[in-house]
Design a protein around this motif. Sequence first.
Motif, PDB file in Angstrom:
ATOM      1  N   HIS A   1       0.848  -1.180   0.000  1.00 44.37           N
ATOM      2  CA  HIS A   1       0.000   0.000   0.000  1.00 44.37           C
ATOM      3  C   HIS A   1       0.889   1.237   0.000  1.00 44.37           C
ATOM      4  O   HIS A   1       2.039   1.189   0.461  1.00 44.37           O
ATOM      5  N   PRO A   2       0.380   2.377  -0.503  1.00 44.05           N
ATOM      6  CA  PRO A   2       1.187   3.603  -0.447  1.00 44.05           C
ATOM      7  C   PRO A   2       1.410   4.052   0.994  1.00 44.05           C
ATOM      8  O   PRO A   2       0.647   3.694   1.896  1.00 44.05           O
ATOM      9  N   MET A   3       2.441   4.842   1.193  1.00 41.16           N
ATOM     10  CA  MET A   3       2.782   5.317   2.529  1.00 41.16           C
ATOM     11  C   MET A   3       1.668   6.184   3.096  1.00 41.16           C
ATOM     12  O   MET A   3       1.076   6.993   2.384  1.00 41.16           O
ATOM     13  N   PHE A   4       1.353   5.998   4.367  1.00 44.34           N
ATOM     14  CA  PHE A   4       0.357   6.850   5.008  1.00 44.34           C
ATOM     15  C   PHE A   4       0.879   8.286   5.099  1.00 44.34           C
ATOM     16  O   PHE A   4       2.085   8.530   5.033  1.00 44.34           O
TER      17      PHE A   4
ATOM     18  N   ASP B   1      -5.647   8.637   0.355  1.00 45.51           N
ATOM     19  CA  ASP B   1      -7.002   8.836  -0.169  1.00 45.51           C
ATOM     20  C   ASP B   1      -7.985   9.255   0.915  1.00 45.51           C
ATOM     21  O   ASP B   1      -9.196   9.354   0.667  1.00 45.51           O
ATOM     22  N   GLY B   2      -7.472   9.488   2.135  1.00 46.47           N
ATOM     23  CA  GLY B   2      -8.333   9.915   3.227  1.00 46.47           C
ATOM     24  C   GLY B   2      -8.874   8.792   4.081  1.00 46.47           C
ATOM     25  O   GLY B   2      -9.464   9.039   5.146  1.00 46.47           O
ATOM     26  N   SER B   3      -8.699   7.562   3.665  1.00 45.41           N
ATOM     27  CA  SER B   3      -9.201   6.435   4.456  1.00 45.41           C
ATOM     28  C   SER B   3      -8.344   6.240   5.703  1.00 45.41           C
ATOM     29  O   SER B   3      -7.197   6.683   5.779  1.00 45.41           O
ATOM     30  N   PHE B   4      -8.931   5.552   6.689  1.00 49.24           N
ATOM     31  CA  PHE B   4      -8.253   5.324   7.957  1.00 49.24           C
ATOM     32  C   PHE B   4      -7.973   3.839   8.124  1.00 49.24           C
ATOM     33  O   PHE B   4      -8.829   2.998   7.835  1.00 49.24           O
TER      34      PHE B   4
END
Length: 379
Positions: free
Chosen positions: A274-277, A289-292
């Motif tokens: 997954h991309p870095m937070f 993308d704003g997801s948690f």
Amino acid sequence: MGVEALAVDVVVIGAGQAGLSAAYHLRRRGFVPLDTPSSDASPDARTFVVLDANDGPGGAWQHRWQSLRMGTVNGIHELPGFAVPPADPTAASRDILPDYFAEYERRFDLRVHRPEPVRAIEREDDDPHGRLRVRTERATYSARYVINATGTWTKPFWPHYPGQERFRGRQLHVADYVSADEFAGQRVVIVGAGVSAIQLLDELSHVADTFWVTRRAPEWIDDDFDIPARVAAIAGVDERVRQGLAPGSVISVTGMHWTPWARAAEARGVLVRHPMFVSMEEHGVRMPDGSFVAADAILWATGFRAALDHLAPLRIRVPGGGIRVADSRATDEPRLFLIGYGPSASTIGANRAGRVAVAKIVSEMDAHLEDSAGALHGA
């Protein structure tokens, strides 16, 4: 009055793979440990001392996590002159390799001083051919040359992200990792794209819910990470340190090679990147993308930096962020050799770097002796 410095030809700092390799080659070239009784050494014998910050032999291997087995360690390379004894591939590397290092020190009578961490290295005067002063908590040494082999394990790199201090779960670096059992039933965010990140992802995914993030999408290479691939990686890092740039990681040069644990993780469907937070919150991380994503723990598999703080008084770090090094020698301080740094940070490079550094030191000491003898004869 200050404490009198102990005169020695070569100080080796660090007793890991690189440091012991250098000490071995010094021994082969006729150097004797500094504390050798006068009755056992000729009056004109060249001397060396190995200083190590650890309490016991084994270098970084003694600190590795328990689950790192002899059959899965990444690229063990034998120390020169003495092969690694046969070992059960399921045995923990930290249970086997420190004993191998200890026997190596005994076999070649290297007389490592420990624990004796080095605090600072300074020039004794303005003479470029003078001596370097090596300060520890126990003694001060006056050396003609210093071989620095302090490695990276004591300098884990922790990136900073917004909200990091707010996270209420556990944060740890791979340097602090012990066992997957500590995370059973938890969700663990694993940060990083290196070998350790993938290996621990595979291990943790058997008992925990893993969520793997990296700054860049991995560039997977189908070839195995064999000896030719490692040699290519070393060449790439070598060019960086010649320019005085920070060494960077092997992954940044070679891309991601398929290891057995990477293939195992892929086969079980857990090798999902997954991309870095973008930030951290009390109970998890916020994605681009704003997801948690909720998390109980964050494992930072983000590498290490060279442990070189004791070199600060020499002022040889350049704007590129590193120290300029060519063929293991500091370009801006020729009395200093850095092995286990940059291209010689691998176990393959460490042995060669130790041999090369000692050969250069011996050549220069021999030339100086000949010049002195010629000057005396001319007089």
